[in-house]
Scaffold this active site. Sequence first.
Site, PDB file in Angstrom:
ATOM      1  N   GLY A 185      36.876  33.946  36.659  1.00  0.00           N
ATOM      2  CA  GLY A 185      37.634  32.377  36.989  1.00  0.00           C
ATOM      3  C   GLY A 185      37.741  31.868  36.441  1.00  0.00           C
TER       4      GLY A 185
ATOM      5  N   GLY B  31      38.452  28.528  37.114  1.00  0.00           N
ATOM      6  CA  GLY B  31      38.615  27.081  37.599  1.00  0.00           C
ATOM      7  C   GLY B  31      38.126  26.418  36.579  1.00  0.00           C
ATOM      8  N   PHE B  32      36.935  24.876  37.441  1.00  0.00           N
ATOM      9  CA  PHE B  32      36.628  24.274  36.578  1.00  0.00           C
ATOM     10  C   PHE B  32      35.572  24.865  35.789  1.00  0.00           C
ATOM     11  CE2 PHE B  32      38.478  21.127  39.438  1.00  0.00           C
ATOM     12  CZ  PHE B  32      39.199  20.969  38.712  1.00  0.00           C
ATOM     13  N   GLY B  33      34.161  25.585  36.986  1.00  0.00           N
ATOM     14  CA  GLY B  33      33.558  26.486  36.110  1.00  0.00           C
ATOM     15  C   GLY B  33      33.632  27.110  34.963  1.00  0.00           C
TER      16      GLY B  33
ATOM     17  N   VAL C  27      39.001  40.443  40.386  1.00  0.00           N
ATOM     18  CA  VAL C  27      37.684  41.080  40.523  1.00  0.00           C
ATOM     19  C   VAL C  27      37.509  41.487  41.584  1.00  0.00           C
ATOM     20  CG1 VAL C  27      34.965  41.697  39.448  1.00  0.00           C
ATOM     21  CG2 VAL C  27      36.940  40.490  37.754  1.00  0.00           C
TER      22      VAL C  27
ATOM     23  N   GLU D  58      42.212  12.472  53.267  1.00  0.00           N
ATOM     24  CA  GLU D  58      43.762  12.548  51.728  1.00  0.00           C
ATOM     25  C   GLU D  58      45.028  13.156  52.215  1.00  0.00           C
ATOM     26  OE1 GLU D  58      42.165  14.028  48.057  1.00  0.00           O
ATOM     27  OE2 GLU D  58      42.345  15.890  48.930  1.00  0.00           O
TER      28      GLU D  58
ATOM     29  N   ASP E 148      31.677  26.450  42.947  1.00  0.00           N
ATOM     30  CA  ASP E 148      31.524  26.383  44.228  1.00  0.00           C
ATOM     31  C   ASP E 148      30.800  28.049  44.867  1.00  0.00           C
ATOM     32  OD1 ASP E 148      32.543  23.980  44.228  1.00  0.00           O
ATOM     33  OD2 ASP E 148      34.138  24.787  45.337  1.00  0.00           O
TER      34      ASP E 148
HETATM   35  C1  LIG Z   1      41.985  20.633  48.470  1.00  0.00           C
HETATM   36  C2  LIG Z   1      40.649  20.145  47.693  1.00  0.00           C
HETATM   37  C3  LIG Z   1      40.159  19.103  46.786  1.00  0.00           C
HETATM   38  C4  LIG Z   1      39.741  18.917  46.353  1.00  0.00           C
HETATM   39  N1  LIG Z   1      39.265  17.677  45.730  1.00  0.00           N
HETATM   40  C5  LIG Z   1      37.567  17.074  44.977  1.00  0.00           C
HETATM   41  C6  LIG Z   1      37.669  16.055  44.434  1.00  0.00           C
HETATM   42  O1  LIG Z   1      38.112  14.991  44.951  1.00  0.00           O
HETATM   43  N2  LIG Z   1      37.169  15.646  43.649  1.00  0.00           N
HETATM   44  C7  LIG Z   1      36.217  17.255  43.472  1.00  0.00           C
HETATM   45  O2  LIG Z   1      34.647  16.288  42.573  1.00  0.00           O
HETATM   46  N3  LIG Z   1      35.188  17.915  43.775  1.00  0.00           N
HETATM   47  C8  LIG Z   1      37.184  18.200  44.460  1.00  0.00           C
HETATM   48  N4  LIG Z   1      37.424  19.804  45.599  1.00  0.00           N
HETATM   49  C9  LIG Z   1      36.139  20.159  44.991  1.00  0.00           C
HETATM   50  C10 LIG Z   1      36.269  20.757  44.144  1.00  0.00           C
HETATM   51  O3  LIG Z   1      37.712  21.815  43.242  1.00  0.00           O
HETATM   52  C11 LIG Z   1      35.543  22.402  43.222  1.00  0.00           C
HETATM   53  O4  LIG Z   1      34.342  22.138  43.586  1.00  0.00           O
HETATM   54  C12 LIG Z   1      35.847  23.292  42.340  1.00  0.00           C
HETATM   55  O5  LIG Z   1      36.832  23.338  42.033  1.00  0.00           O
HETATM   56  C13 LIG Z   1      34.638  24.363  41.963  1.00  0.00           C
HETATM   57  O6  LIG Z   1      34.787  24.592  40.742  1.00  0.00           O
HETATM   58  P1  LIG Z   1      34.185  26.424  40.462  1.00  0.00           P
HETATM   59  O7  LIG Z   1      35.208  26.725  39.777  1.00  0.00           O
HETATM   60  O8  LIG Z   1      33.732  26.881  41.561  1.00  0.00           O
HETATM   61  O9  LIG Z   1      35.920  26.979  41.644  1.00  0.00           O
HETATM   62  P2  LIG Z   1      37.587  27.138  41.375  1.00  0.00           P
HETATM   63  O10 LIG Z   1      37.627  25.759  40.486  1.00  0.00           O
HETATM   64  O11 LIG Z   1      37.662  27.541  43.004  1.00  0.00           O
HETATM   65  O12 LIG Z   1      38.038  28.440  40.866  1.00  0.00           O
HETATM   66  C14 LIG Z   1      37.834  29.770  41.039  1.00  0.00           C
HETATM   67  C15 LIG Z   1      38.472  30.598  40.163  1.00  0.00           C
HETATM   68  O13 LIG Z   1      38.069  32.281  40.738  1.00  0.00           O
HETATM   69  C16 LIG Z   1      39.275  32.148  40.588  1.00  0.00           C
HETATM   70  N5  LIG Z   1      38.796  33.759  41.333  1.00  0.00           N
HETATM   71  C17 LIG Z   1      38.417  33.323  43.084  1.00  0.00           C
HETATM   72  N6  LIG Z   1      38.272  34.862  42.909  1.00  0.00           N
HETATM   73  C18 LIG Z   1      38.484  35.736  42.288  1.00  0.00           C
HETATM   74  C19 LIG Z   1      38.701  37.428  42.078  1.00  0.00           C
HETATM   75  N7  LIG Z   1      38.012  38.331  43.033  1.00  0.00           N
HETATM   76  N8  LIG Z   1      39.225  37.456  40.668  1.00  0.00           N
HETATM   77  C20 LIG Z   1      39.399  37.288  39.673  1.00  0.00           C
HETATM   78  N9  LIG Z   1      39.079  35.555  39.607  1.00  0.00           N
HETATM   79  C21 LIG Z   1      39.378  35.183  40.649  1.00  0.00           C
HETATM   80  C22 LIG Z   1      40.160  31.687  41.482  1.00  0.00           C
HETATM   81  O14 LIG Z   1      41.716  32.555  41.363  1.00  0.00           O
HETATM   82  C23 LIG Z   1      40.104  30.537  40.695  1.00  0.00           C
HETATM   83  O15 LIG Z   1      41.150  30.261  39.309  1.00  0.00           O
HETATM   84  C24 LIG Z   1      38.148  20.399  46.119  1.00  0.00           C
HETATM   85  C25 LIG Z   1      38.641  21.280  46.408  1.00  0.00           C
HETATM   86  C26 LIG Z   1      39.626  21.421  46.949  1.00  0.00           C
HETATM   87  C27 LIG Z   1      40.025  22.820  47.775  1.00  0.00           C
END
Ligand SMILES: Cc1cc2nc3c(=O)[nH]c(=O)nc-3n(C[C@H](O)[C@H](O)[C@H](O)COP(=O)(O)OP(=O)(O)OC[C@H]3O[C@@H](n4cnc5c(N)ncnc54)[C@H](O)[C@@H]3O)c2cc1C
Length: 452
Positions: free
Chosen positions: A17, A19-21, A85, A177, A321
């Site tokens: 993944g 994303g942010f993490g 994955v 929003e 998350d």
């Molecule tokens: C519409 C919306 C608005 C938001 N607004 C805010 C805000 O204003 N402020 C704030 O702080 N937070 C906000 N959030 C929450 C914030 O975006 C999340 O807390 C953050 O993205 C979590 O980061 P993460 O790395 O855990 O997951 P994510 O950023 O969701 O990244 C997960 C990544 O894993 C990848 N992935 C998933 N499953 C698989 C797999 N099986 N194989 C390969 N890749 C995979 C995905 O493609 C993605 O790129 C918002 C969320 C949403 C949906």
Amino acid sequence: MSSIPNTAIRPRVVIVGCGFGGLEAARALRGSAIDVTVVDKTNHHLFQPLLYQVATAGLSAPAIAAPVRHLFRKQPNVTTLLGEVERIDVAERQVLLQGGDALPYDHLIVAAGATHSYFGRDDWAAFAPGLKTLDDAFEIRRRILLAFEAAERENDPARRAAWLNFVVVGGGPTGVEMAGTLAEIARHTLPGEFRHIDPASAKIILLEGGTRVLQAMPEALSQRAKEQLEKLGVEVRVDARVTAIDATGLTVAGPAPGGDPAATSYTIPSQCIVWGAGVAASPLGRLLAEATGSTTDRAGRLVVEPDLSIPGHPEISVVGDLAAAKSHVPGQEPTPVPGVSPGAKQMGRAAAANVLRRLAGQPSQPFRYRDYGNLATIGRNAAVVDLASPMGPVRFSGYFAWLFWLFAHVYFLIGFRNRLVVLMDWGWAYWSFARYARVVTGIEGAKKQLQE
Ligand SMILES: Cc1cc2nc3c(=O)[nH]c(=O)nc-3n(C[C@H](O)[C@H](O)[C@H](O)COP(=O)(O)OP(=O)(O)OC[C@H]3O[C@@H](n4cnc5c(N)ncnc54)[C@H](O)[C@@H]3O)c2cc1C
């Protein structure tokens, strides 16, 4: 099953993944003598906090998404792979991708994020898409714009009214929003462009099952958010529990506002419903829990150790998350880390630092979350801000909160070009009320929707 070749004898870290993490974890391993592989099922890092702007035609997709491969072009120890994955073989220490490839790891950081939850009613998804990916945003944008198009062609007043009912389910930050921006589109962007309907007559209804919107905020700011939404033209209904959704609209428990007080439910005809009510961990969480015998919470998030590793598996960390993580401050009770981007970023950095510590033969450290506060935008000139400061919370709402929210989000966007594009687009939209990202694709589906 083939194995992605690895000729080096350096430690191998796989990050699932980007994303942010995941992005922060990989960046924190920059310059280390480690081979890092980042695998994501999409080719872009997505700035989810601005996804609603794509769904409401305010920004185009490239303004809030950056190609993963490009992000790591100057970090030679990172290999980027596009792939989903499917499974993690904990015994063999391999990540298995769709198609059969296997990625061996010495350390694994899982940052696969979350998805929507329909509380056991997955059949509602077809009628009420949630907002999590760019595809979701395109679908919601298509439905919003086509609802106005269909209303323009509709002669029957009841059917026209149904096309002009826009319902957002869930009064969290995404629902608030979305509803605020929908009201802005109806009241300010579209009037003057249609000949048979008045777009400003559209009803924007926000349904919240609890007693107030933005429940993570202090009560006074929730109240301010509700007032600002209503000023923008949104009808906010709290204690409104949705019991059914289908192709014609939705059903809500209890009497309708201003309706028969004895009624047990009422319906809202609508062709454009947006789901912002429930979040569940990525399905990878359940698979990983089964493979490691670890536990998940009610949302399917993995319960992790203080250092973010999985119990009994110090070589696997879960961040963002997908993790039910706690913040550990010496001398205080551990507190849950919220599912927000700063939490995911901080966990990504902490997991990477623990990998480096373990490789250096040092003990890992518990995770400590630094909470800088909470922001939510409502619409034009309207937002609420709750900042943590050493002197106590700083809370404000309205125009200055909106400016603060705007600059904070532009600052945290990935890429200088994106910051510039977003600032220019917003600057122009602010003065002109225009929303230019209104090109709808998938025209076959669109025609079908207009004819139904
Ligand atoms: C519409 C919306 C608005 C938001 N607004 C805010 C805000 O204003 N402020 C704030 O702080 N937070 C906000 N959030 C929450 C914030 O975006 C999340 O807390 C953050 O993205 C979590 O980061 P993460 O790395 O855990 O997951 P994510 O950023 O969701 O990244 C997960 C990544 O894993 C990848 N992935 C998933 N499953 C698989 C797999 N099986 N194989 C390969 N890749 C995979 C995905 O493609 C993605 O790129 C918002 C969320 C949403 C949906």
